[in-house]
Design a protein around this motif. Structure first.
Motif, PDB file in Angstrom:
ATOM      1  N   LEU A   1      -5.234  32.611   3.667  1.00 53.41           N
ATOM      2  CA  LEU A   1      -5.612  32.099   5.019  1.00 53.41           C
ATOM      3  C   LEU A   1      -6.689  31.186   4.937  1.00 53.41           C
ATOM      4  O   LEU A   1      -6.531  30.026   5.866  1.00 53.41           O
ATOM      5  N   LYS A   2      -7.767  31.147   4.347  1.00 50.79           N
ATOM      6  CA  LYS A   2      -8.507  30.151   4.209  1.00 50.79           C
ATOM      7  C   LYS A   2      -8.154  28.670   3.850  1.00 50.79           C
ATOM      8  O   LYS A   2      -8.561  27.861   4.285  1.00 50.79           O
ATOM      9  N   ASN A   3      -7.429  28.958   2.915  1.00 45.51           N
ATOM     10  CA  ASN A   3      -6.778  27.728   2.232  1.00 45.51           C
ATOM     11  C   ASN A   3      -5.966  27.018   3.396  1.00 45.51           C
ATOM     12  O   ASN A   3      -6.015  25.656   3.398  1.00 45.51           O
ATOM     13  N   LYS A   4      -5.142  27.861   3.914  1.00 46.04           N
ATOM     14  CA  LYS A   4      -4.255  27.232   4.975  1.00 46.04           C
ATOM     15  C   LYS A   4      -5.143  26.788   5.994  1.00 46.04           C
ATOM     16  O   LYS A   4      -4.834  25.466   6.772  1.00 46.04           O
ATOM     17  N   ILE A   5      -6.260  27.180   6.535  1.00 53.52           N
ATOM     18  CA  ILE A   5      -7.129  26.820   7.718  1.00 53.52           C
ATOM     19  C   ILE A   5      -7.720  25.349   7.091  1.00 53.52           C
ATOM     20  O   ILE A   5      -7.935  24.499   7.848  1.00 53.52           O
ATOM     21  N   GLU A   6      -8.286  25.390   5.920  1.00 47.43           N
ATOM     22  CA  GLU A   6      -8.943  24.101   5.502  1.00 47.43           C
ATOM     23  C   GLU A   6      -7.887  23.187   5.589  1.00 47.43           C
ATOM     24  O   GLU A   6      -8.237  22.042   5.776  1.00 47.43           O
ATOM     25  N   ALA A   7      -6.443  23.550   4.992  1.00 43.70           N
ATOM     26  CA  ALA A   7      -5.566  22.352   4.750  1.00 43.70           C
ATOM     27  C   ALA A   7      -5.484  21.777   6.259  1.00 43.70           C
ATOM     28  O   ALA A   7      -5.079  20.431   6.568  1.00 43.70           O
ATOM     29  N   ASN A   8      -5.271  22.550   7.249  1.00 43.30           N
ATOM     30  CA  ASN A   8      -5.111  22.384   8.607  1.00 43.30           C
ATOM     31  C   ASN A   8      -6.203  21.392   9.251  1.00 43.30           C
ATOM     32  O   ASN A   8      -5.972  20.565   9.726  1.00 43.30           O
ATOM     33  N   MET A   9      -7.331  21.816   8.782  1.00 42.47           N
ATOM     34  CA  MET A   9      -8.592  21.074   9.368  1.00 42.47           C
ATOM     35  C   MET A   9      -8.456  19.592   8.680  1.00 42.47           C
ATOM     36  O   MET A   9      -8.943  18.866   9.382  1.00 42.47           O
ATOM     37  N   GLN A  10      -8.090  19.459   7.408  1.00 41.09           N
ATOM     38  CA  GLN A  10      -8.247  18.292   6.798  1.00 41.09           C
ATOM     39  C   GLN A  10      -7.128  17.532   7.380  1.00 41.09           C
ATOM     40  O   GLN A  10      -7.320  16.150   7.517  1.00 41.09           O
ATOM     41  N   VAL A  11      -5.994  18.062   7.847  1.00 44.79           N
ATOM     42  CA  VAL A  11      -5.011  17.240   8.386  1.00 44.79           C
ATOM     43  C   VAL A  11      -5.308  16.762   9.839  1.00 44.79           C
ATOM     44  O   VAL A  11      -5.132  15.631  10.039  1.00 44.79           O
ATOM     45  N   GLN A  12      -6.144  17.565  10.532  1.00 44.94           N
ATOM     46  CA  GLN A  12      -6.603  17.009  11.849  1.00 44.94           C
ATOM     47  C   GLN A  12      -7.652  16.142  11.874  1.00 44.94           C
ATOM     48  O   GLN A  12      -7.795  15.239  12.528  1.00 44.94           O
ATOM     49  N   ASN A  13      -8.483  16.208  10.826  1.00 44.54           N
ATOM     50  CA  ASN A  13      -9.498  15.185  10.633  1.00 44.54           C
ATOM     51  C   ASN A  13      -8.983  13.839  10.153  1.00 44.54           C
ATOM     52  O   ASN A  13      -9.521  13.004  10.688  1.00 44.54           O
ATOM     53  N   LYS A  14      -7.962  13.845   9.493  1.00 44.43           N
ATOM     54  CA  LYS A  14      -7.359  12.688   9.016  1.00 44.43           C
ATOM     55  C   LYS A  14      -6.581  11.981  10.338  1.00 44.43           C
ATOM     56  O   LYS A  14      -6.424  10.731  10.465  1.00 44.43           O
ATOM     57  N   ALA A  15      -6.368  12.580  11.257  1.00 39.80           N
ATOM     58  CA  ALA A  15      -5.483  12.251  12.387  1.00 39.80           C
ATOM     59  C   ALA A  15      -6.546  11.574  13.629  1.00 39.80           C
ATOM     60  O   ALA A  15      -6.288  11.088  14.284  1.00 39.80           O
ATOM     61  N   LEU A  16      -7.911  11.977  12.938  1.00 40.91           N
ATOM     62  CA  LEU A  16      -8.750  11.413  14.292  1.00 40.91           C
ATOM     63  C   LEU A  16      -8.824   9.906  14.214  1.00 40.91           C
ATOM     64  O   LEU A  16      -9.210   9.130  12.874  1.00 40.91           O
ATOM     65  N   PRO A  17      -8.901   9.060  15.148  1.00 37.26           N
ATOM     66  CA  PRO A  17      -8.965   7.562  14.886  1.00 37.26           C
ATOM     67  C   PRO A  17     -10.115   7.005  14.517  1.00 37.26           C
ATOM     68  O   PRO A  17     -10.090   6.190  14.146  1.00 37.26           O
ATOM     69  N   LEU A  18     -11.319   7.704  14.766  1.00 30.23           N
ATOM     70  CA  LEU A  18     -12.760   7.334  14.465  1.00 30.23           C
ATOM     71  C   LEU A  18     -13.027   8.013  13.031  1.00 30.23           C
ATOM     72  O   LEU A  18     -14.457   8.083  12.871  1.00 30.23           O
TER      73      LEU A  18
ATOM     74  N   ASN B   1      -6.508  47.985  -5.785  1.00 28.36           N
ATOM     75  CA  ASN B   1      -5.299  47.223  -5.492  1.00 28.36           C
ATOM     76  C   ASN B   1      -5.150  46.503  -4.451  1.00 28.36           C
ATOM     77  O   ASN B   1      -4.921  45.410  -4.134  1.00 28.36           O
ATOM     78  N   GLN B   2      -5.671  47.559  -3.316  1.00 24.39           N
ATOM     79  CA  GLN B   2      -5.419  47.153  -1.952  1.00 24.39           C
ATOM     80  C   GLN B   2      -6.508  45.899  -1.580  1.00 24.39           C
ATOM     81  O   GLN B   2      -6.116  45.016  -0.978  1.00 24.39           O
ATOM     82  N   ARG B   3      -7.693  46.186  -2.372  1.00 26.89           N
ATOM     83  CA  ARG B   3      -8.797  45.234  -2.026  1.00 26.89           C
ATOM     84  C   ARG B   3      -8.469  43.941  -2.540  1.00 26.89           C
ATOM     85  O   ARG B   3      -8.592  42.701  -2.157  1.00 26.89           O
ATOM     86  N   ASN B   4      -7.929  43.824  -3.705  1.00 25.37           N
ATOM     87  CA  ASN B   4      -7.099  42.382  -4.435  1.00 25.37           C
ATOM     88  C   ASN B   4      -6.093  41.806  -3.381  1.00 25.37           C
ATOM     89  O   ASN B   4      -6.015  40.602  -3.466  1.00 25.37           O
ATOM     90  N   THR B   5      -5.272  42.600  -3.195  1.00 24.44           N
ATOM     91  CA  THR B   5      -4.327  42.191  -2.227  1.00 24.44           C
ATOM     92  C   THR B   5      -4.932  41.538  -0.950  1.00 24.44           C
ATOM     93  O   THR B   5      -4.414  40.257  -0.573  1.00 24.44           O
ATOM     94  N   LEU B   6      -5.727  42.245  -0.316  1.00 26.50           N
ATOM     95  CA  LEU B   6      -6.465  41.669   0.832  1.00 26.50           C
ATOM     96  C   LEU B   6      -7.334  40.475   0.339  1.00 26.50           C
ATOM     97  O   LEU B   6      -7.010  39.480   1.367  1.00 26.50           O
ATOM     98  N   ASP B   7      -7.931  40.377  -0.761  1.00 28.03           N
ATOM     99  CA  ASP B   7      -8.582  39.305  -0.797  1.00 28.03           C
ATOM    100  C   ASP B   7      -7.651  38.061  -1.120  1.00 28.03           C
ATOM    101  O   ASP B   7      -8.208  36.906  -0.789  1.00 28.03           O
ATOM    102  N   THR B   8      -6.598  38.207  -1.942  1.00 27.72           N
ATOM    103  CA  THR B   8      -5.782  37.157  -2.227  1.00 27.72           C
ATOM    104  C   THR B   8      -5.060  36.599  -0.551  1.00 27.72           C
ATOM    105  O   THR B   8      -5.053  35.518  -0.391  1.00 27.72           O
ATOM    106  N   HIS B   9      -4.811  37.632  -0.001  1.00 28.31           N
ATOM    107  CA  HIS B   9      -4.432  37.347   1.621  1.00 28.31           C
ATOM    108  C   HIS B   9      -5.611  36.608   2.241  1.00 28.31           C
ATOM    109  O   HIS B   9      -5.054  35.370   2.826  1.00 28.31           O
ATOM    110  N   ALA B  10      -6.754  36.897   2.114  1.00 26.37           N
ATOM    111  CA  ALA B  10      -7.928  36.279   2.914  1.00 26.37           C
ATOM    112  C   ALA B  10      -7.999  34.676   2.237  1.00 26.37           C
ATOM    113  O   ALA B  10      -8.184  33.889   3.092  1.00 26.37           O
TER     114      ALA B  10
END
Length: 118
Positions: free
Chosen positions: A68-85, A56-65
């Motif tokens: 976090l991975k999805n949030k980081i990827e979404a943030n990277m996509q937003v920053q990439n779209k903000a690039l002028p070039l 149960n702990q591993r499943n909870t931590l996997d879900t949390h990880a």
């Protein structure tokens, strides 16, 4: 932050549940020596309990990880779209368009500079 709180809470609850079960097993145990079969049965039950808690702990931590991975990827996509070039990487021939525009701009700038020097 919310996922981290949930993971911490789940871990705490799992530990408390194990302690409660273990205390109940200790309190309800006979004072007499247990036969090997009974001891083996208790050990298997303990083992099963510990593994379920850890799973149960591993499943909870996997879900949390994953969260976090999805949030980081979404943030990277937003920053990439903000690039002028960004078209340099997404549009085919984008680098050639950029080179030709820069070449034309520098040619005009050099021409203007030479005319100003005369």
């Amino acid at each position: 932050k919310m996922a981290n709180k949930r993971a911490t809470l789940a871990s705490r609850e799992a530990k408390e549940e194990y302690r409660r079960r273990r205390l109940k097993a200790i309190v309800s145990a006979d004072d007499k020596d247990l036969p090997p079969e009974e001891l083996s049965k208790l050990a298997r039950n303990d083992h099963r309990s510990i593994l379920s808690i850890l799973t149960n702990q591993r499943n909870t931590l996997d879900t949390h990880a994953l969260s976090l991975k999805n949030k980081i990827e979404a943030n990277m996509q937003v920053q990439n779209k903000a690039l002028p070039l960004r078209f340099l990487f997404t549009v085919e021939g984008g680098a050639e368009i950029c080179r030709s525009r820069l070449r034309d701009c520098f040619r005009l700038w050099i021409h203007g500079f030479e005319c100003a020097q005369k």
